[in-house]
Each structure stands twice: as structure tokens, then as C-alpha cells.
Design an enzyme around this catalytic site. Structure first.
Site, short mmCIF file in Angstrom:
data_model
loop_
_atom_site.label_atom_id
_atom_site.label_comp_id
_atom_site.label_asym_id
_atom_site.label_seq_id
_atom_site.Cartn_x
_atom_site.Cartn_y
_atom_site.Cartn_z
N ASN A 126 -2.32 37.42 -10.33
CA ASN A 126 -1.64 38.43 -9.20
C ASN A 126 -1.70 38.03 -7.63
O ASN A 126 -2.69 37.67 -6.96
CB ASN A 126 -2.64 39.75 -9.02
N HIS A 152 -5.94 16.68 4.36
CA HIS A 152 -6.01 16.05 5.31
C HIS A 152 -7.50 15.24 5.36
O HIS A 152 -8.26 15.91 4.78
CB HIS A 152 -5.65 16.45 6.84
N THR A 209 -17.29 26.96 -2.98
CA THR A 209 -17.20 25.58 -2.69
C THR A 209 -17.89 24.76 -3.63
O THR A 209 -17.77 23.51 -3.66
CB THR A 209 -17.84 25.41 -1.23
#
Length: 223
Positions: free
Chosen positions: A118, A149, A202
Site C-alpha cells: 500500500n 551517501h 534499524t
């Protein structure tokens, strides 16, 4: 006499409400039909043009953004549903259409059978992002395999892409990721687990747990 007038007025109100309800129901059905018809047709056309593998029973409500780098792989299994339509979405607006993007020839996005996606952005720069069978991604989830980066030193961020820091992302079978979650590089989420709304994942999440927070941590085990 007054009672008869009252009954007549009520009947008229009920008739109007029935008419409005029917119009509303027909509008919703028509909107869903057109959304899935054109969305699925355009997805199949893009998949053919851009070399995306897909299985049977794909349903796409609204537009799907596909950007596939030369040599990379985007694979979608059977009976996968993509939802990019706010009217069709159950409980939230879709901030942006579903996006599947690979950046390099080593990147892969693999979505297994019966998944539901979704308004989700999935971006693989050099590694593999894998989504297991029957996994559900609620509106406005973001998944990425890279920081895009170098983090440090700051003066090198524009010049150094830090490709060596990219990591695979693996989401197991039967996982539920709630709305507005962010799944960062290197994460593995175990089978059957639930990620609470607004979480930033994380690190690895084990199977059969509820996890949430910033960063996400295990809240409790599931039976």
C-alpha cells in the site's frame, strides 16, 4: 391525520436515503472497477516494457511507478495486490503511489506470492530487498538498502556514494508492517512479526513478536 402525514414524510426520507445509498454504492464499485482495471493494465504494460517479472492474479489499484536499472531484477509473485489509491485504501490517505526502483545491475526487488503493498516506496541501490509470502505493508511505508551517501566525513557526502555500505533487506512471510514505518538497510524481520505504526527499523527483528518505536525494539512475543 397528523400521524399519516408524519408517516408519509418518513417514507419520503427513507426513499431518498435509499436512493443516495444506492448511488454511493454504485459510485464506489465503479471507482474500484476503473481503478483496478486501468491500474493493472498499465502495470502489465510497464512490466512488459521494462522487463519486470510477474505472476498470475496481480491487482493494481491506481498507478505503480516502476524504475528498473539495466541488468537489475524486479520480480513480483502470484496474487500480489498493489494499492496506490486513497479512496480504495482502508484507513489512510496514500501519500504517493507504490514505487519499485532499482539503481544498478546488482540490485533486486523480490516480492513473493500473496503480498499486499500500500503506497510503499521500495528502493534497492545495489543489494536485494526481499518481501515474503502473505506479507502486508500498510500505507506510506519506506524500504531502502542504502544511505545513498557516505555518512562521514560530511564534506565527502556528495562525492562518495559509499556503495560498500549497502546491505540486503529481508522481510519474512506473514509479516505485518503498519503505516508510516521506515525499514532501513541491513534489516531482517522474522516471520509472523508485527511492526507498530510509525516505527523506524534499524536492526533485526526476530520472528513471532510485536516490535515498535524509534528505533524499533521488541515489545512482546506473540503466541
Amino acid at each position: 391525520m397528523t400521524f399519516n402525514v408524519f408517516k408519509k414524510v418518513q417514507r419520503e426520507k427513507n426513499n431518498k436515503k435509499f436512493l443516495y445509498d444506492r448511488i454511493c454504492a454504485l459510485y464506489i464499485k465503479g471507482q474500484d472497477f476503473l481503478s483496478v482495471f486501468f491500474g493493472t493494465f498499465v502495470f502489465r504494460l510497464k512490466a512488459f516494457m521494462f522487463g519486470v517479472e510477474y505472476g498470475r492474479g496481480i491487482k493494481c489499484y491506481g498507478p505503480i511507478h516502476i524504475i528498473r536499472a539495466v541488468g537489475s531484477k524486479i520480480s513480483v509473485g502470484n496474487n500480489v495486490m498493489f494499492l496506490s489509491s486513497s479512496p480504495r485504501c482502508t484507513a489512510s490517505s496514500i501519500y504517493a503511489p507504490v514505487r519499485l526502483k532499482t539503481y544498478s545491475d546488482t540490485a533486486q526487488i523480490i516480492i513473493e506470492d500473496d503480498a499486499g503493498i500500500n503506497g510503499t516506496s521500495i528502493t534497492a541501490r545495489t543489494r536485494c530487498i526481499y518481501i515474503g509470502r502473505n506479507t502486508r505493508l500498510a500505507p506510506n511505508v519506506t524500504i531502502m538498502d542504502s544511505d545513498f551517501h557516505a555518512l562521514w566525513p560530511p564534506e565527502t557526502r556528495m562525492e562518495n556514494p559509499a556503495l560498500e555500505e549497502d546491505r540486503d533487506v529481508r522481510i519474512g512471510n506473514n509479516v505485518w508492517i503498519a503505516t508510516q514505518c521506515i525499514i532501513l538497510k541491513g534489516v531482517t524481520i522474522g516471520e509472523n512479526s508485527i511492526i507498530a505504526a510509525g516505527s523506524v527499523v534499524t536492526g533485526d527483528i526476530p520472528p513471532n513478536v510485536i516490535a515498535g518505536g524509534v528505533p524499533a525494539k521488541v515489545i512482546r512475543n506473540l503466541p
